[in-house]
Design an enzyme around this catalytic site. Structure first.
Site, PDB file in Angstrom:
ATOM      1  N   ASP A 205      -4.923 -38.320  35.588  1.00  0.00           N
ATOM      2  CA  ASP A 205      -4.668 -37.115  34.543  1.00  0.00           C
ATOM      3  C   ASP A 205      -5.743 -36.003  34.555  1.00  0.00           C
ATOM      4  OD1 ASP A 205      -3.533 -36.605  31.880  1.00  0.00           O
ATOM      5  OD2 ASP A 205      -5.377 -36.733  31.282  1.00  0.00           O
ATOM      6  N   GLU A 268      -2.951 -35.023  39.193  1.00  0.00           N
ATOM      7  CA  GLU A 268      -2.405 -34.200  38.166  1.00  0.00           C
ATOM      8  C   GLU A 268      -3.353 -32.952  38.066  1.00  0.00           C
ATOM      9  OE1 GLU A 268      -0.850 -32.901  33.730  1.00  0.00           O
ATOM     10  OE2 GLU A 268      -2.762 -33.845  34.046  1.00  0.00           O
TER      11      GLU A 268
HETATM   12  C1  GLC Z   1      -2.518 -34.047  30.662  1.00  0.00           C
HETATM   13  C2  GLC Z   1      -1.476 -34.970  30.280  1.00  0.00           C
HETATM   14  C3  GLC Z   1      -1.138 -34.372  28.990  1.00  0.00           C
HETATM   15  C4  GLC Z   1      -2.320 -34.516  28.102  1.00  0.00           C
HETATM   16  C5  GLC Z   1      -3.747 -33.897  28.745  1.00  0.00           C
HETATM   17  C6  GLC Z   1      -4.833 -34.605  28.097  1.00  0.00           C
HETATM   18  O1  GLC Z   1      -1.871 -32.826  31.094  1.00  0.00           O
HETATM   19  O2  GLC Z   1      -0.228 -34.979  31.138  1.00  0.00           O
HETATM   20  O3  GLC Z   1       0.062 -35.230  28.163  1.00  0.00           O
HETATM   21  O4  GLC Z   1      -2.334 -34.117  26.775  1.00  0.00           O
HETATM   22  O5  GLC Z   1      -3.665 -34.269  30.026  1.00  0.00           O
HETATM   23  O6  GLC Z   1      -5.038 -35.735  28.749  1.00  0.00           O
END
Ligand code: GLC
Length: 527
Positions: A205, A268
């Site tokens: 994440d 991500e």
């Molecule tokens: C990422 C997740 C999102 C979350 C953020 C903080 O972007 O996909 O849903 O709110 O991180 O962890």
């Protein structure tokens, strides 16, 4: 030996499916999905033809950000079940040839994580340095101008110890200090804990937020900010995002994964290509798949999408494997962005491009954003910055037409779509032309055709209406033609046989010289 579907790693050949566990299947009537719900729906994945299920966070959490605020990395929140349920799920999935991928949230924890509770006790707490604490700025305010992604300053004052702590997201999500070696060691142990339990990989994440400038320099203001943009974009994230140290940390994570064999690390990071490609790491020692979100942001026009694919392919480091995404639990649903007809064309694009596809739950049913009445808003982002909330893309799966949609016997945590009576999986199951039928047919074709799974990509045409490309493997040549417009269109071909149309009614049709396409139709044809 020539490369074939059996000699490449499973994640190159495979298809990933994202489960948002709160909204997938509830089994205990509390209106929130759970692990036993995922277990009870394994047949859905098998019939669809996917390889791996990425489950968004299931760990104990106060749910300030619905699980992305982790209070214990090595357990399961009672809302979702128990560790024993998790082990059962992994075993049952494995028995059906499915792998389980978990979400790893390294950037921050919950403010109720024991590490943070200890960190905030005093300035000389042994865990003080595990988070990012700083003295107030000269005026007594925050140390600098950094902003939270979810609105407001990225610093929250803690009166008892007279310092501010940094949070890229909510105040309930304090950032960990990855410059601290004990933090790193503890977080790498989290990966080991789950790998030992048979997890096939992680989606990591918010990795672009892992480090911030050590000197705490102010972010420059953003000259291109407009009032329709998120308030957090008022400044450029020059000093809070994509800092060089991140790559060594990712390489450490990857090393842990590699020690367990063929595990997968997905990152991500919302970044432009030139920055994103660095997340493959030096000599590909980073993520095997840094998520490529560009199809979410690129205008839906043949020339724009063709240019995107060409630019992405050209930017890939030597030996790096591509990947594509149409949506996730943070972004508007593809069927709402493009309309239901073009969502079928987008599905064909996703599943015929070169690169691992990730399907977000409900895309296979053509789910659209569900409007959320004010009194049912859940997402803290929506509360802070109305209009930016993600609830509409997180609504429960509509399995059947009954009240609760077969998702729950109780009151669903978010409403189901108003079109439940017709737009549900059971109805699509018996409709041979449904979106579900199309997804299954596309996945079947991709599994049967190494040209689609691992073949080379050759652009053929990009006109006002049509984007066309070839996928080749050995002697096999497949042509993909996507009519991205509401007009009839055509493309020149010699001789071809249609293998699949998005309308699901032209299989085996022979064409010569011209392939005609109806409005909003995509075709895969064998040359
Ligand atoms: C990422 C997740 C999102 C979350 C953020 C903080 O972007 O996909 O849903 O709110 O991180 O962890």
């Amino acid at each position: 030996m020539a490369e074939n579907s059996h000699t490449v790693p499973w994640w190159q050949n495979g298809i990933i499916y994202q489960v948002y566990p709160r909204s997938f299947q509830d089994t205990n009537g509390d209106g929130i999905g759970d692990l036993n719900g995922i277990l009870s729906r394994l047949d859905h994945f098998v019939h669809l033809g996917i390889d791996a299920i990425w489950i968004a966070p299931i760990y104990p959490s106060p749910m300030a950000d619905f699980g992305y605020d982790v209070a214990d990395h090595c357990a399961v929140d009672p809302i979702f079940g128990t560790l024993a349920d998790f082990d059962r799920l992994v075993a049952a999935a494995q028995a059906r040839g499915l792998r389980i991928i978990l979400d790893f949230v390294p950037n921050h924890t919950s403010d109720r994580h024991p590490w943070f509770t200890e960190s905030r006790v005093s300035r000389d707490s042994t865990k003080r340095d595990w988070y990012i604490w700083r003295d107030p700025g000269p005026d007594g305010g925050p140390p600098n101008n950094w902003l939270s992604e979810f609105g407001g300053p990225a610093w929250t004052f803690h009166p008892a110890t007279g310092q501010y702590y940094y949070h890229a997201y909510l105040p309930q999500q304090p950032d960990l200090n990855w410059r601290n070696v004990d933090v790193r060691a503890a977080m790498l142990d989290v990966l080991r804990f789950w790998f030992e339990r048979g997890v096939a990989g992680f989606r990591v994440d918010a990795i672009h937020h892992l480090f911030e400038d050590e000197q705490l320099r102010d972010n420059p203001s953003n000259p291109d900010w407009h009032d329709w943009m998120s308030p957090a974009r008022r400044v450029l994230r020059t000093h809070t995002m994509d800092q060089p140290e991140v790559h060594a940390a990712i390489a450490e994570m990857r090393k842990v994964a590699d020690a367990y064999g063929d595990r997968l690390m997905i990152g991500e990071a919302y970044l432009p290509f030139d920055r994103l490609m660095a997340y493959y790491g030096v000599d590909l020692t980073g993520f095997q798949l840094p998520f490529n979100f560009e199809l979410i942001h690129t205008p839906w026009q043949p020339t724009a999408v063709a240019a995107l694919v060409a630019a992405y392919e050209a930017a890939l480091p030597q030996g790096a494997w591509p990947n594509w995404v149409l949506g996730n639990h943070d972004r508007a649903r593809v069927a709402s962005r493009l309309g239901p007809e073009q969502a079928r064309v987008a599905a064909m694009l996703l599943l015929t491009l070169r690169g691992t596809p990730t399907i977000y739950q409900g895309e296979e049913l053509g789910m659209e954003n569900v409007p959320i009445p004010l009194d049912r808003v859940q997402d803290p982002w929506e509360r802070n910055v109305p209009g930016f909330g993600r609830d509409p893309v997180r609504t429960p799966m509509p399995w059947t037409a009954e009240p609760g949609g077969g998702f729950t016997s109780g009151h669903p945590w978010l409403p189901l779509g108003a079109d439940l009576a017709t737009a549900n999986a059971a109805a699509q199951e018996v409709d041979p032309r449904s979106m579900l039928a199309l997804y299954r047919a596309l996945l079947r074709l991709r599994r049967a055709e190494p040209a689609l799974a691992i073949g080379k990509f050759f652009p053929v045409a990009a006109t006002e209406e049509v984007f066309a490309y070839e996928r080749r493997h050995g002697e096999r040549r497949l042509l993909v033609v996507l009519n991205m417009s509401g007009e009839r269109s055509e493309i020149c071909v010699d001789e071809a046989v249609i293998l699949l149309s998005t309308h699901l009614d032209r299989e085996k049709e022979a064409v010569s010289r011209r392939l005609f396409l109806r409005p909003n139709e995509g075709c895969v044809a064998q040359l």
